[in-house]
Scaffold this motif. Sequence first.
Motif, PDB file in Angstrom:
ATOM      1  N   THR A  13      90.613  75.424  36.336  1.00  0.00           N
ATOM      2  CA  THR A  13      91.270  76.572  35.426  1.00  0.00           C
ATOM      3  C   THR A  13      90.154  76.024  33.649  1.00  0.00           C
ATOM      4  O   THR A  13      90.487  74.629  33.608  1.00  0.00           O
ATOM      5  CB  THR A  13      92.363  76.556  34.128  1.00  0.00           C
ATOM      6  OG1 THR A  13      93.324  77.568  35.358  1.00  0.00           O
ATOM      7  CG2 THR A  13      92.640  77.939  33.496  1.00  0.00           C
ATOM      8  N   GLU A  24      92.811  81.488  28.011  1.00  0.00           N
ATOM      9  CA  GLU A  24      91.888  81.260  28.900  1.00  0.00           C
ATOM     10  C   GLU A  24      90.317  81.549  29.346  1.00  0.00           C
ATOM     11  O   GLU A  24      90.309  82.634  28.941  1.00  0.00           O
ATOM     12  CB  GLU A  24      92.418  81.743  30.157  1.00  0.00           C
ATOM     13  CG  GLU A  24      91.883  81.157  31.565  1.00  0.00           C
ATOM     14  CD  GLU A  24      93.330  81.727  32.714  1.00  0.00           C
ATOM     15  OE1 GLU A  24      92.888  82.872  33.145  1.00  0.00           O
ATOM     16  OE2 GLU A  24      94.732  80.926  32.740  1.00  0.00           O
ATOM     17  N   ARG A  27      88.921  81.395  35.741  1.00  0.00           N
ATOM     18  CA  ARG A  27      89.926  80.361  36.400  1.00  0.00           C
ATOM     19  C   ARG A  27      89.878  80.771  37.362  1.00  0.00           C
ATOM     20  O   ARG A  27      89.742  82.123  38.039  1.00  0.00           O
ATOM     21  CB  ARG A  27      91.496  81.056  36.380  1.00  0.00           C
ATOM     22  CG  ARG A  27      92.897  80.426  37.015  1.00  0.00           C
ATOM     23  CD  ARG A  27      93.761  81.174  36.692  1.00  0.00           C
ATOM     24  NE  ARG A  27      94.078  82.254  36.475  1.00  0.00           N
ATOM     25  CZ  ARG A  27      94.969  83.202  37.333  1.00  0.00           C
ATOM     26  NH1 ARG A  27      96.558  82.854  37.490  1.00  0.00           N
ATOM     27  NH2 ARG A  27      94.798  85.265  36.448  1.00  0.00           N
TER      28      ARG A  27
END
Length: 178
Positions: A13, A24, A27
């Motif tokens: 990630t 984020e 991923r």
Amino acid sequence: MQIEMSLRSGGFTLKRDPHGKGTEILRLLFDGFSTKVLQRPDSLLAELSLEGMRLYDGTTEGNLFPQIITVKDAPEISDDTRVEELNDDETSKDNNEGSDDEADDPLFQLSFEQNPLDNHADTALNVKLKSMEIVYNPKFVVEVARFFKPPERHMESIGVLMETAGATVEGIRQQTRA
């Protein structure tokens, strides 16, 4: 000599500001990574395979296609279910030996053999890859590139490090010539 390694499941990630909000960026999840190296007196075999892979985009809110890479004809598995299945596999593996259809047809398979035993060639290379759907999102590409670009305040020191490394390599090259 034979060396085998396998990793049932893994992930990677990229997050921006991990100590703050922790946004984020991407991923990457993969299943069933395995390698095998077999060295014989007159030949060498190296194999690598990957059962499955998924890449998710975290840069775009409300994205219609959050999964950037999808393997065609792969069953939909949520990440929570995937973890539960991995835990269940340890107990059910003994009960269902030989019933793993997906292991017969991995997403990616590479095999390299020097002096194959069947003597059909001096060197054999086999590569197999299942069909995939890849969604292009320019914002995703820009954000990943921006993640790896060092801040401007560090560019000068990186330049100095690169010059020093170049000078060191040149010095070693001169010593080797001498």
